[in-house]
Write an enzyme that holds these catalytic residues in place. Structure first.
Site, short mmCIF file in Angstrom:
data_model
loop_
_atom_site.label_atom_id
_atom_site.label_comp_id
_atom_site.label_asym_id
_atom_site.label_seq_id
_atom_site.Cartn_x
_atom_site.Cartn_y
_atom_site.Cartn_z
N ARG A 1 0.49 -0.97 -0.48
CA ARG A 1 0.40 -0.16 -0.12
C ARG A 1 1.06 1.09 0.23
O ARG A 1 1.72 1.39 0.41
CB ARG A 1 -1.12 0.10 0.97
CG ARG A 1 -2.21 -1.52 0.92
CD ARG A 1 -2.57 -1.78 2.11
NE ARG A 1 -3.58 -2.33 2.59
CZ ARG A 1 -4.92 -2.59 1.67
NH1 ARG A 1 -5.46 -1.43 2.21
NH2 ARG A 1 -5.41 -3.51 1.65
N ALA B 1 -3.84 -3.79 5.26
CA ALA B 1 -4.97 -3.85 5.62
C ALA B 1 -5.85 -4.67 4.68
O ALA B 1 -6.97 -5.04 4.44
CB ALA B 1 -5.47 -2.28 5.52
N SER B 2 -4.99 -5.52 4.89
CA SER B 2 -5.41 -6.87 3.86
C SER B 2 -6.43 -6.95 2.86
O SER B 2 -5.83 -6.25 2.20
CB SER B 2 -6.11 -7.84 4.97
OG SER B 2 -6.75 -9.22 4.65
N HIS B 3 -7.44 -7.15 2.70
CA HIS B 3 -8.60 -6.44 1.55
C HIS B 3 -8.73 -5.71 1.34
O HIS B 3 -9.76 -5.34 0.26
CB HIS B 3 -9.40 -7.91 1.62
CG HIS B 3 -10.43 -7.60 2.98
ND1 HIS B 3 -10.79 -8.36 4.00
CD2 HIS B 3 -11.38 -7.30 2.43
CE1 HIS B 3 -11.16 -8.36 4.57
NE2 HIS B 3 -12.28 -7.27 4.26
#
Length: 464
Positions: A57, A106-108
């Site tokens: 990210r 933040a994963s998905h």
């Protein structure tokens, strides 16, 4: 700046950058995590050692830097494993025998989100290492308390930051668990969603003879091609088209940090994860008879049926990686899975492994000599609908209303509300990562399941 209390979730820390999670909050969380580690490990004679990794990210480098600054100031040594998938971090924690680990991810969630997953080792027995995940049941309240404390935490002598490339050691371990002979005729399309699953997958592809074709395997800080959530059907459309175009045996998509996986068959049809859990359970039980398999409570009823049919012991547990891993370890489960696409392996420290998940599918297909769609048919005993998401102003009020409305069914409260009848069942629970209610319905027929979902949906919508 005041830290937002909203970021402390059920099994991780997560929020929108920079309004909810930022350099200040991550710095204090770094300090708080080390204070908590010293409390639970009771180590006094040496410096603590922790592993830190990050996803791709756009905000991850800054969150990483500030978290590490806080942790170093509290006197620990940190091993930076770089931009990796979350499952690689879990492996590194155990392989490098660290005291704790933090993954900046933040994963998905969409790109404007970021977060931190935290793990603390509570057993240093080399034969049975035990790393426990910070969650609402254990540790999160303390981390929150320490991070929100306006009194500066006492700083020790600064620690040392070093770097380590874990990928080759992780691959060595995965390949030691499975024989890939016979998989050379299998073709698969892998969608990495622009996330860090590609870091491991590209290296893995060099070591096997199966034909792996990649899409969206370049790290993309803003997930430009599609959001990194494989639970949303629209995000699988490109994978489905590519599988058909390439005449591949299957497709596999990962989320943003590479620890969740969803499959499509050779026709491009999305496969319910319950069916994959059933398939993998059968594989492990043939090799390890009478073993325990854990699964989360929103899985299809087919999962325990298949486990019992193969003389295994099914154990149902709460949704969420922290809760699943605790249940897997407590029951010494050989394998576990949950509907979101997390798969857990005893041989990989009860954690996820995107690489091992891929190799298992390649191996099963090579042994079966059948198309994936044909293999899956034998596991589909019921019609399962889920997860359906609903915004609700008063989430607890809606759940209580549903409990009253369906009071004649068998109710359990393991994770939200589950109500079971002879011919159908449903579960409604609050999302731990988003402001939503999640509803799952299953029945013996498609029409009946849809009818019941419509009735539940009407009740929820009428309360908003």
């Amino acid at each position: 700046m005041q830290i937002s209390e909203k970021i402390f979730k059920a099994y991780d820390i997560r929020g929108i950058y920079p309004d909810e999670i930022n350099e200040i909050s991550s710095y204090k969380i770094g300090l708080a995590f080390i204070k908590f580690l010293k409390l639970v490990t009771k180590i006094r004679r040496r410096k603590l050692k922790i592993i830190v990794g990050k996803d791709a990210r756009f905000s991850s480098p800054e969150i990483f830097k500030s978290f590490v600054s806080g942790a170093l100031r509290h006197g620990v040594d940190i091993i930076d494993i770089g931009t990796v998938s979350t499952d690689a971090l879990y492996f590194a924690l155990n392989f490098l025998e660290a005291d704790g680990a933090a993954m900046i991810t933040a994963s998905h969630n969409p790109p404007e989100y970021n977060g931190i997953k935290l793990v603390a080792r509570i057993s240093f027995n080399k034969k049975k290492p035990y790393a426990k995940f910070i969650c609402s049941d254990w540790g999160m309240d303390k981390i929150k308390e320490y991070a929100l404390d306006e009194i500066p935490l006492k700083a020790d002598k600064g620690g040392e930051l070093t770097h380590y490339n874990i990928t080759s050691k992780y691959l060595d371990h995965i390949f030691s668990l499975i024989d890939m002979d016979g998989t050379e005729d299998i073709k698969a399309v892998i969608d990495c969603s622009g996330g860090t699953g590609s870091v491991l997958m590209k290296e893995l592809a060099k070591e096997i003879s199966a034909d792996l074709l990649f899409i969206y395997s370049t790290l993309d800080s803003k997930f430009s091609n599609h959001l990194p959530n494989p639970s949303i059907k629209e995000n699988l459309e490109d994978l489905q088209k590519e599988v058909i175009k390439q005449k591949a045996n299957f497709g596999l998509i990962f989320d943003g940090d590479g620890d969740r996986a969803v499959f499509v068959d050779e026709n491009g049809d999305i496969i319910e994860t319950s069916m994959i859990i059933s398939m993998f359970s059968e594989y492990f039980l043939k090799k390890n008879p009478k073993s325990t398999i854990v699964y989360n409570l929103t899985c299809s009823k087919a999962v325990p049926v298949i486990i019992k049919k193969n003389k295994g012991k099914p154990v149902k547990t709460r949704t969420g990686h922290a809760f699943m891993k605790d249940a897997a370890r407590a029951n010494q489960a050989i394998f576990g899975g949950e509907i979101s696409g997390h798969f857990y392996y005893q041989d990989i420290f009860y954690a996820e492994s995107g690489g091992y998940t891929l190799l298992l599918m390649l191996k099963i297909l090579s042994q079966s000599k059948q198309p994936l769609s044909s293999i899956i048919k034998k596991y589909k005993h019921y019609y399962w609908i889920g997860e359906n998401n609903f915004k609700a102003i008063d989430k607890q009020g809606v759940i209580k209303l549903l409990a009253k409305k369906y009071r004649h069914g068998k109710k359990t409260w393991l994770d939200g509300l589950t109500v079971e009848f002879k011919t159908w069942w449903f579960n409604v629970r609050e999302s731990h990562t988003e402001p939503l209610l999640r509803v799952v319905v299953e029945a013996k027929t498609k029409d009946f399941a849809k009818k019941k979902l419509a009735a539940i949906s009407k009740i929820i919508k009428n309360q908003n």
